[in-house]
Design a protein around this motif. Structure first.
Motif, PDB file in Angstrom:
ATOM      1  N   ARG A  53      -0.613  -5.788  17.699  1.00 48.89           N
ATOM      2  CA  ARG A  53      -1.824  -6.301  18.357  1.00 48.89           C
ATOM      3  C   ARG A  53      -2.701  -7.109  17.405  1.00 48.89           C
ATOM      4  O   ARG A  53      -3.281  -8.126  17.787  1.00 48.89           O
ATOM      5  N   TRP A  54      -2.798  -6.655  16.142  1.00 45.85           N
ATOM      6  CA  TRP A  54      -3.769  -7.242  15.228  1.00 45.85           C
ATOM      7  C   TRP A  54      -3.160  -8.027  14.071  1.00 45.85           C
ATOM      8  O   TRP A  54      -3.893  -8.500  13.187  1.00 45.85           O
ATOM      9  N   LYS A  55      -1.856  -8.204  14.036  1.00 48.67           N
ATOM     10  CA  LYS A  55      -1.202  -8.752  12.844  1.00 48.67           C
ATOM     11  C   LYS A  55      -1.746 -10.112  12.409  1.00 48.67           C
ATOM     12  O   LYS A  55      -1.807 -10.408  11.212  1.00 48.67           O
ATOM     13  N   GLU A  56      -2.169 -10.930  13.356  1.00 50.28           N
ATOM     14  CA  GLU A  56      -2.654 -12.260  13.001  1.00 50.28           C
ATOM     15  C   GLU A  56      -4.068 -12.243  12.451  1.00 50.28           C
ATOM     16  O   GLU A  56      -4.548 -13.243  11.919  1.00 50.28           O
ATOM     17  N   GLN A  57      -4.755 -11.097  12.551  1.00 48.06           N
ATOM     18  CA  GLN A  57      -6.136 -11.005  12.073  1.00 48.06           C
ATOM     19  C   GLN A  57      -6.293 -10.080  10.864  1.00 48.06           C
ATOM     20  O   GLN A  57      -7.405  -9.906  10.369  1.00 48.06           O
ATOM     21  N   LEU A  58      -5.208  -9.494  10.399  1.00 48.74           N
ATOM     22  CA  LEU A  58      -5.291  -8.544   9.296  1.00 48.74           C
ATOM     23  C   LEU A  58      -5.532  -9.221   7.945  1.00 48.74           C
ATOM     24  O   LEU A  58      -6.071  -8.599   7.029  1.00 48.74           O
ATOM     25  N   GLY A  59      -5.100 -10.460   7.812  1.00 47.34           N
ATOM     26  CA  GLY A  59      -5.323 -11.195   6.573  1.00 47.34           C
ATOM     27  C   GLY A  59      -4.413 -10.800   5.427  1.00 47.34           C
ATOM     28  O   GLY A  59      -4.655 -11.183   4.284  1.00 47.34           O
ATOM     29  N   VAL A  60      -3.363 -10.037   5.703  1.00 50.08           N
ATOM     30  CA  VAL A  60      -2.425  -9.604   4.659  1.00 50.08           C
ATOM     31  C   VAL A  60      -1.134 -10.409   4.748  1.00 50.08           C
ATOM     32  O   VAL A  60      -0.873 -11.080   5.743  1.00 50.08           O
ATOM     33  N   ASP A  61      -0.324 -10.323   3.701  1.00 50.73           N
ATOM     34  CA  ASP A  61       0.973 -11.000   3.701  1.00 50.73           C
ATOM     35  C   ASP A  61       2.108 -10.070   4.120  1.00 50.73           C
ATOM     36  O   ASP A  61       3.186 -10.542   4.471  1.00 50.73           O
ATOM     37  N   PHE A  62       1.848  -8.764   4.046  1.00 50.56           N
ATOM     38  CA  PHE A  62       2.894  -7.793   4.382  1.00 50.56           C
ATOM     39  C   PHE A  62       2.257  -6.567   5.025  1.00 50.56           C
ATOM     40  O   PHE A  62       1.224  -6.080   4.564  1.00 50.56           O
ATOM     41  N   VAL A  63       2.880  -6.075   6.078  1.00 46.03           N
ATOM     42  CA  VAL A  63       2.405  -4.850   6.716  1.00 46.03           C
ATOM     43  C   VAL A  63       3.602  -3.983   7.090  1.00 46.03           C
ATOM     44  O   VAL A  63       4.623  -4.474   7.575  1.00 46.03           O
ATOM     45  N   MET A  64       3.450  -2.695   6.835  1.00 50.25           N
ATOM     46  CA  MET A  64       4.529  -1.739   7.067  1.00 50.25           C
ATOM     47  C   MET A  64       3.950  -0.441   7.605  1.00 50.25           C
ATOM     48  O   MET A  64       2.976   0.092   7.070  1.00 50.25           O
ATOM     49  N   GLY A  65       4.539   0.078   8.668  1.00 49.15           N
ATOM     50  CA  GLY A  65       4.178   1.393   9.166  1.00 49.15           C
ATOM     51  C   GLY A  65       4.940   2.448   8.378  1.00 49.15           C
ATOM     52  O   GLY A  65       6.159   2.357   8.224  1.00 49.15           O
ATOM     53  N   VAL A  66       4.222   3.453   7.860  1.00 47.80           N
ATOM     54  CA  VAL A  66       4.869   4.443   6.998  1.00 47.80           C
ATOM     55  C   VAL A  66       4.751   5.875   7.533  1.00 47.80           C
ATOM     56  O   VAL A  66       5.031   6.833   6.811  1.00 47.80           O
ATOM     57  N   GLY A  67       4.328   6.030   8.781  1.00 50.51           N
ATOM     58  CA  GLY A  67       4.331   7.348   9.410  1.00 50.51           C
ATOM     59  C   GLY A  67       3.606   8.420   8.614  1.00 50.51           C
ATOM     60  O   GLY A  67       2.448   8.286   8.250  1.00 50.51           O
ATOM     61  N   GLY A  68       4.325   9.489   8.288  1.00 48.92           N
ATOM     62  CA  GLY A  68       3.731  10.607   7.567  1.00 48.92           C
ATOM     63  C   GLY A  68       3.843  10.521   6.056  1.00 48.92           C
ATOM     64  O   GLY A  68       3.712  11.544   5.370  1.00 48.92           O
ATOM     65  N   THR A  69       4.054   9.328   5.521  1.00 46.41           N
ATOM     66  CA  THR A  69       4.271   9.171   4.085  1.00 46.41           C
ATOM     67  C   THR A  69       3.101   9.667   3.243  1.00 46.41           C
ATOM     68  O   THR A  69       3.301  10.277   2.183  1.00 46.41           O
ATOM     69  N   PHE A  70       1.874   9.418   3.680  1.00 50.74           N
ATOM     70  CA  PHE A  70       0.724   9.859   2.885  1.00 50.74           C
ATOM     71  C   PHE A  70       0.698  11.383   2.759  1.00 50.74           C
ATOM     72  O   PHE A  70       0.285  11.917   1.728  1.00 50.74           O
ATOM     73  N   ASP A  71       1.128  12.081   3.813  1.00 47.00           N
ATOM     74  CA  ASP A  71       1.204  13.545   3.755  1.00 47.00           C
ATOM     75  C   ASP A  71       2.189  13.991   2.681  1.00 47.00           C
ATOM     76  O   ASP A  71       1.979  15.005   2.007  1.00 47.00           O
ATOM     77  N   VAL A  72       3.278  13.225   2.530  1.00 44.35           N
ATOM     78  CA  VAL A  72       4.278  13.541   1.510  1.00 44.35           C
ATOM     79  C   VAL A  72       3.719  13.264   0.115  1.00 44.35           C
ATOM     80  O   VAL A  72       3.830  14.093  -0.796  1.00 44.35           O
ATOM     81  N   VAL A  73       3.107  12.102  -0.060  1.00 44.36           N
ATOM     82  CA  VAL A  73       2.549  11.733  -1.359  1.00 44.36           C
ATOM     83  C   VAL A  73       1.481  12.736  -1.803  1.00 44.36           C
ATOM     84  O   VAL A  73       1.435  13.156  -2.968  1.00 44.36           O
ATOM     85  N   ALA A  74       0.646  13.141  -0.841  1.00 42.47           N
ATOM     86  CA  ALA A  74      -0.457  14.053  -1.150  1.00 42.47           C
ATOM     87  C   ALA A  74      -0.010  15.499  -1.296  1.00 42.47           C
ATOM     88  O   ALA A  74      -0.792  16.356  -1.698  1.00 42.47           O
ATOM     89  N   GLY A  75       1.254  15.798  -0.960  1.00 44.78           N
ATOM     90  CA  GLY A  75       1.780  17.143  -1.120  1.00 44.78           C
ATOM     91  C   GLY A  75       1.551  18.064   0.064  1.00 44.78           C
ATOM     92  O   GLY A  75       1.840  19.261  -0.007  1.00 44.78           O
ATOM     93  N   LYS A  76       1.057  17.524   1.167  1.00 42.36           N
ATOM     94  CA  LYS A  76       0.843  18.342   2.357  1.00 42.36           C
ATOM     95  C   LYS A  76       2.171  18.710   3.011  1.00 42.36           C
ATOM     96  O   LYS A  76       2.333  19.809   3.553  1.00 42.36           O
ATOM     97  N   VAL A  77       3.121  17.781   2.989  1.00 43.90           N
ATOM     98  CA  VAL A  77       4.452  17.983   3.569  1.00 43.90           C
ATOM     99  C   VAL A  77       5.500  17.761   2.486  1.00 43.90           C
ATOM    100  O   VAL A  77       5.398  16.798   1.710  1.00 43.90           O
ATOM    101  N   ARG A  78       6.481  18.636   2.418  1.00 52.08           N
ATOM    102  CA  ARG A  78       7.566  18.496   1.443  1.00 52.08           C
ATOM    103  C   ARG A  78       8.748  17.782   2.080  1.00 52.08           C
ATOM    104  O   ARG A  78       9.084  18.019   3.250  1.00 52.08           O
ATOM    105  N   ARG A  79       9.403  16.934   1.292  1.00 48.70           N
ATOM    106  CA  ARG A  79      10.619  16.280   1.761  1.00 48.70           C
ATOM    107  C   ARG A  79      11.796  17.227   1.645  1.00 48.70           C
ATOM    108  O   ARG A  79      11.811  18.134   0.796  1.00 48.70           O
ATOM    109  N   ALA A  80      12.779  16.993   2.465  1.00 49.36           N
ATOM    110  CA  ALA A  80      13.984  17.808   2.422  1.00 49.36           C
ATOM    111  C   ALA A  80      14.736  17.575   1.114  1.00 49.36           C
ATOM    112  O   ALA A  80      14.627  16.499   0.503  1.00 49.36           O
TER     113      ALA A  80
END
Length: 230
Positions: free
Chosen positions: A157-184
């Motif tokens: 919906r907003w990709k043309e107004q974000l002003g970035v060169d790259f955008v990626m959906g990363v789901g629950g990745t921040f939870d993994v980085v922060a240690g809230k969720v452990r990877r298998a």
């Protein structure tokens, strides 16, 4: 993985907007009934397979897939690339505490990183203001850690107004980085059992989701396998 990172880095350096997405079993299933999700995925510039079920399914149908490119692993690789090239990035999603902790951990792990800004994933009452924050931050890369299909639809919906060169959906990745969720463990990732590890960690929230989507995917795969192929 290497080919993906190099391709994205080249486009970002040249200022060519790139929309990225990963697909797994659940996302392929939901695309069948959600036209907005299907449209956003098909509109991406690069699509990677994150999920051994899709890798095996693709190979069964005669498609050559060299490896799985997991979203979490690709996120780390792209953050590393951005830090080396001094490309500012923006982190969007999860709770305030999780996204702040993610930014702090990444800043310590990658000394050259430039985090232009970050925000939580609960901005739906005023999406336009959040988009303006991203645009005004000067970020070149945007990582959106929001559940599917919300993140895909938001990006489309907003990709043309974000002003970035790259955008990626990363789901629950921040939870993994922060240690809230452990990877298998690695052996479970290679064996296609990462979903089962998630169920063990969050049984009430995850068991029904995976039971339903896995069963639907097997049905879809069976139908595709029985269809004549050129």
């Amino acid at each position: 993985m290497g080919e993906t990172v190099d391709w994205i880095a080249d486009r970002v350096e040249r200022g060519i907007f790139t929309q990225h997405v990963v697909v797994n079993v659940a996302k392929l299933v939901h695309m069948q009934s959600n036209p907005d999700l299907a449209s956003s995925v098909k509109g991406c510039d690069i699509i990677n397979i994150d999920g051994m079920g899709v890798v095996w399914g693709a190979r069964l149908l005669g498609n050559s897939v060299s490896e799985r490119v997991a979203g979490v692993d690709l996120f780390y690789k792209l953050v590393e690339m951005a830090s080396e090239r001094r490309l500012p990035l923006y982190l969007l999603g999860a709770t305030d505490a999780i996204v702040e902790k993610t930014a702090d951990i990444l800043s310590k792990k990658y000394p050259g990183i430039k985090i232009a800004g970050f925000g939580n994933g609960y901005f739906w009452d005023d999406e336009e203001s959040q988009v303006k924050k991203i645009r005004d931050s000067g970020a070149r890369l945007l990582f959106v850690a929001i559940t599917s299909p919300k993140k895909e639809i938001f990006i489309e919906r907003w990709k043309e107004q974000l002003g970035v060169d790259f955008v990626m959906g990363v789901g629950g990745t921040f939870d993994v980085v922060a240690g809230k969720v452990r990877r298998a463990p690695k052996w479970m990732q290679r064996s296609g059992l990462e979903w089962f590890y998630r169920v063990i960690q969050e049984p009430r929230r995850m068991w029904k989701r995976y039971l339903v989507t896995n069963a639907q995917f097997v049905y879809m795969l069976g139908k595709a396998y029985l269809q004549p192929r050129q």
